[in-house]
Design a protein around this motif. Structure first.
Motif, PDB file in Angstrom:
ATOM      1  N   THR A  26       0.850  -1.177   0.000  1.00  0.00           N
ATOM      2  CA  THR A  26       0.000   0.000   0.000  1.00  0.00           C
ATOM      3  C   THR A  26       0.894   1.238   0.000  1.00  0.00           C
ATOM      4  O   THR A  26       1.976   1.225   0.577  1.00  0.00           O
TER       5      THR A  26
ATOM      6  N   GLU B  91       0.061   9.692   3.491  1.00  0.00           N
ATOM      7  CA  GLU B  91      -0.914   9.929   4.557  1.00  0.00           C
ATOM      8  C   GLU B  91      -1.304   8.652   5.296  1.00  0.00           C
ATOM      9  O   GLU B  91      -2.041   8.701   6.279  1.00  0.00           O
TER      10      GLU B  91
ATOM     11  N   ASN C  98      -4.263   2.532   7.560  1.00  0.00           N
ATOM     12  CA  ASN C  98      -4.171   1.601   6.446  1.00  0.00           C
ATOM     13  C   ASN C  98      -5.250   0.523   6.553  1.00  0.00           C
ATOM     14  O   ASN C  98      -5.123  -0.421   7.310  1.00  0.00           O
ATOM     15  N   SER C  99      -6.310   0.667   5.779  1.00  0.00           N
ATOM     16  CA  SER C  99      -7.315  -0.407   5.773  1.00  0.00           C
ATOM     17  C   SER C  99      -7.170  -1.311   4.550  1.00  0.00           C
ATOM     18  O   SER C  99      -7.540  -2.475   4.581  1.00  0.00           O
ATOM     19  N   ASN C 100      -6.600  -0.779   3.473  1.00  0.00           N
ATOM     20  CA  ASN C 100      -6.542  -1.562   2.224  1.00  0.00           C
ATOM     21  C   ASN C 100      -5.725  -2.841   2.358  1.00  0.00           C
ATOM     22  O   ASN C 100      -6.090  -3.874   1.791  1.00  0.00           O
TER      23      ASN C 100
ATOM     24  N   GLY D   6      -3.177   2.383  -4.256  1.00  0.00           N
ATOM     25  CA  GLY D   6      -2.886   3.814  -4.180  1.00  0.00           C
ATOM     26  C   GLY D   6      -1.824   4.201  -5.201  1.00  0.00           C
ATOM     27  O   GLY D   6      -1.138   3.361  -5.787  1.00  0.00           O
ATOM     28  N   GLY D   7      -1.762   5.510  -5.460  1.00  0.00           N
ATOM     29  CA  GLY D   7      -0.677   6.032  -6.284  1.00  0.00           C
ATOM     30  C   GLY D   7      -0.797   5.754  -7.770  1.00  0.00           C
ATOM     31  O   GLY D   7       0.182   5.888  -8.505  1.00  0.00           O
TER      32      GLY D   7
ATOM     33  N   GLY E 254      -6.401   3.592  -4.644  1.00  0.00           N
ATOM     34  CA  GLY E 254      -6.329   3.537  -3.189  1.00  0.00           C
ATOM     35  C   GLY E 254      -7.641   3.720  -2.456  1.00  0.00           C
ATOM     36  O   GLY E 254      -7.761   3.339  -1.288  1.00  0.00           O
ATOM     37  N   ASN E 255      -8.630   4.296  -3.109  1.00  0.00           N
ATOM     38  CA  ASN E 255      -9.909   4.452  -2.423  1.00  0.00           C
ATOM     39  C   ASN E 255     -10.393   3.074  -1.984  1.00  0.00           C
ATOM     40  O   ASN E 255     -10.472   2.156  -2.807  1.00  0.00           O
TER      41      ASN E 255
HETATM   42  P1  AMP Z   1      -4.793   7.287  -4.182  1.00  0.00           P
HETATM   43  O1  AMP Z   1      -5.264   6.151  -5.030  1.00  0.00           O
HETATM   44  O2  AMP Z   1      -3.400   7.089  -3.686  1.00  0.00           O
HETATM   45  O3  AMP Z   1      -4.979   8.590  -4.882  1.00  0.00           O
HETATM   46  O4  AMP Z   1      -5.721   7.311  -2.898  1.00  0.00           O
HETATM   47  C1  AMP Z   1      -7.095   7.564  -3.032  1.00  0.00           C
HETATM   48  C2  AMP Z   1      -7.746   7.672  -1.667  1.00  0.00           C
HETATM   49  O5  AMP Z   1      -7.646   6.440  -0.980  1.00  0.00           O
HETATM   50  C3  AMP Z   1      -7.125   8.702  -0.751  1.00  0.00           C
HETATM   51  O6  AMP Z   1      -8.162   9.318  -0.049  1.00  0.00           O
HETATM   52  C4  AMP Z   1      -6.279   7.854   0.169  1.00  0.00           C
HETATM   53  O7  AMP Z   1      -6.066   8.465   1.415  1.00  0.00           O
HETATM   54  C5  AMP Z   1      -7.083   6.607   0.305  1.00  0.00           C
HETATM   55  N1  AMP Z   1      -6.212   5.475   0.593  1.00  0.00           N
HETATM   56  C6  AMP Z   1      -5.112   5.132  -0.108  1.00  0.00           C
HETATM   57  N2  AMP Z   1      -4.520   4.050   0.430  1.00  0.00           N
HETATM   58  C7  AMP Z   1      -5.270   3.698   1.499  1.00  0.00           C
HETATM   59  C8  AMP Z   1      -5.167   2.647   2.468  1.00  0.00           C
HETATM   60  N3  AMP Z   1      -4.165   1.769   2.435  1.00  0.00           N
HETATM   61  N4  AMP Z   1      -6.111   2.568   3.413  1.00  0.00           N
HETATM   62  C9  AMP Z   1      -7.121   3.465   3.450  1.00  0.00           C
HETATM   63  N5  AMP Z   1      -7.276   4.470   2.562  1.00  0.00           N
HETATM   64  C10 AMP Z   1      -6.358   4.588   1.604  1.00  0.00           C
END
Ligand code: AMP
Ligand code: MG
Length: 422
Positions: free
Chosen positions: A193, A197, A212-214, A259-260, A319-320
């Motif tokens: 992950t 943040e 970190n829930s993912n 994410g990312g 990441g959502n």
């Molecule tokens: P991203 O895909 O990195 O742009 O993240 C999209 C959204 O998902 C943002 O609001 C992140 O904070 C949330 N997010 C990303 N990784 C995680 C995770 N491991 N656990 C919970 N929420 C996440």
């Protein structure tokens, strides 16, 4: 920031799914191990299971009643001589060797039908008087009898390699005496992950930090799909450390990143993978949630971290949290199942009546958290109120996803909709 193809080149859901399936069928499953039948449930079979004898091994009565010759019932009521009683498991020497006209044998469900008898009449249609029985209903030849070998002949293939062992498969293996089964080892799946943040769940998050829930939802999904998750440390949005962790993850049988992969300035996953000479099969699919989903592989090579295998496959899931869950089900699962040795299966949806109207924008195939309720033939389905693909609380209240086709702007209450269970 990710480099994105033109919108027109982004695959539809079906196209993206086929791209995954195309790769999945080319995968070779890993090593095998022997497990006790009790521990084999939900594992993937790695050896064929054959019938060790005819099934059933004798002509089996499917009813309690009387074994007799159907021709004796041409005129009703018919009265026959009862010459024996045959119980399930009866000693073969005690079973009449040949029954002739005018004779009947009292017989129990699961007992062998004596030679010469060609039908069983249910006890409900008979009246016993001492050594005789009166039969009030006719029977056709073969009625209430399963002939020897009708279910399978000795040596027949009962379960093929690649079968997921469900209750029926376990029962079948037990019925041919397999107390041990050879199954495939579970593939190792690395979970990485990313995000500055994101903090570990045993740490107190700062005001703008997110736990970190993912990694946990993915680990649960991986286990459920037959894999063994390895959760890597959280990667920051910083290329060097991210690359280090991706290289580590590529050593597993499959790497799943979350994410990312969106269009933000700090979405670095694709760039780092591209630096590792990754080949991308798709970067984005016309779905919601999960539009930025990425699928590809890093080939084996001197300038890549992949050495022990021809290539390392990866998914970059958005990441959502709801996007992560949905895109795992839609795309990562078939790849994982193939690595686990499972024969490919097509994704199929159930259908239910929509309880209240849905309005969405066209262009994307949507998988929206919903509740399927009602009982028996009257199931109905309704969206849960949610705040978008970050809303884990709403998704936890859902028990399915409603699948909305990309060309539908409005679906009226009462229409049939496709549903994916979760
Ligand atoms: P991203 O895909 O990195 O742009 O993240 C999209 C959204 O998902 C943002 O609001 C992140 O904070 C949330 N997010 C990303 N990784 C995680 C995770 N491991 N656990 C919970 N929420 C996440
Ligand atoms: Mg991020």
């Amino acid at each position: 920031m990710a480099v994105r193809p033109e919108d027109g080149t982004i695959p539809s859901f079906e196209e993206a799914r086929h791209l995954v399936e195309e790769r999945a069928v080319q995968l070779l499953p890993g090593q095998t191990e022997s497990v006790d039948l009790l521990g084999a449930a939900a594992r993937i079979l790695a050896e064929p299971v054959l019938a060790d004898r005819d099934i059933p091994p004798f002509p089996r009565s499917t009813r309690d009643g009387y074994a007799l010759r159907a021709e004796d019932l041409e005129r009703l009521p018919a009265t026959l001589d009862v010459i024996a009683e045959v119980r399930a498991g009866q000693n073969p020497e005690e079973i009449p060797s040949q029954m002739t006209r005018g004779q009947a044998a009292s017989i129990m469900t699961g007992a062998p039908v004596p030679m010469g008898a060609d039908a069983v009449v249910m006890v409900e249609y008979t009246t016993r008087q001492g050594d005789r029985v009166e039969v009030t209903r006719g029977a056709s030849i073969g009625e209430n009898i399963v002939p020897t070998g009708a279910e399978a002949r000795q040596g027949a293939l009962l379960l093929t390699v690649g079968t997921r062992l469900n209750d029926a498969a376990i029962a079948l293996a037990a019925s041919v005496g397999k107390s041990q089964l050879k199954v495939y080892r579970r593939p190792r799946v690395a979970v990485l992950t990313t995000g500055d943040e994101i903090v570990a769940i045993d740490r107190a998050p700062g005001p703008t930090q997110i736990r970190n829930s993912n990694s946990y939802s993915l680990a649960a999904q991986i286990q459920q799909a037959g894999g063994e998750p390895t959760v890597l440390p959280i990667a920051p949005d910083e290329p060097q450390r991210l690359r280090q962790l991706i290289e580590e993850g590529l050593q597993s049988d499959l790497l799943i990143l979350t994410g990312g992969v969106s269009m933000g300035r700090y979405d670095l996953v694709e760039q780092v993978l591209a630096d590792l000479r990754a080949e991308f099969f798709f970067t984005g699919a016309k779905i919601q949630p999960g539009r930025p989903v990425v699928f590809g592989r890093v080939p084996c090579g001197a300038d890549t971290p992949v050495r022990q295998k021809p290539a390392a496959y990866f998914f970059g899931l958005p990441g959502n949290p709801v996007s992560t869950m949905v895109t795992f089900e839609l795309f990562a699962r078939p790849m994982l199942e193939a690595l686990a040795g499972m024969s490919p299966r097509k994704l199929a949806f159930l259908h239910a009546r929509l309880k209240s109207e849905i309005r969405v924008k066209t262009g994307l195939k949507r998988f929206l958290p919903a509740v399927l309720s009602g009982e028996f033939e009257n199931s109905e389905v309704e969206l849960v109120a949610w705040q978008g693909s970050g809303d884990i609380a709403a998704t936890a209240r859902a028990n399915c996803y409603i699948v909305v086709p990309p060309d539908r702007e409005r679906i009226a209450a009462g229409e049939w909709v496709a549903v994916m269970m979760r």
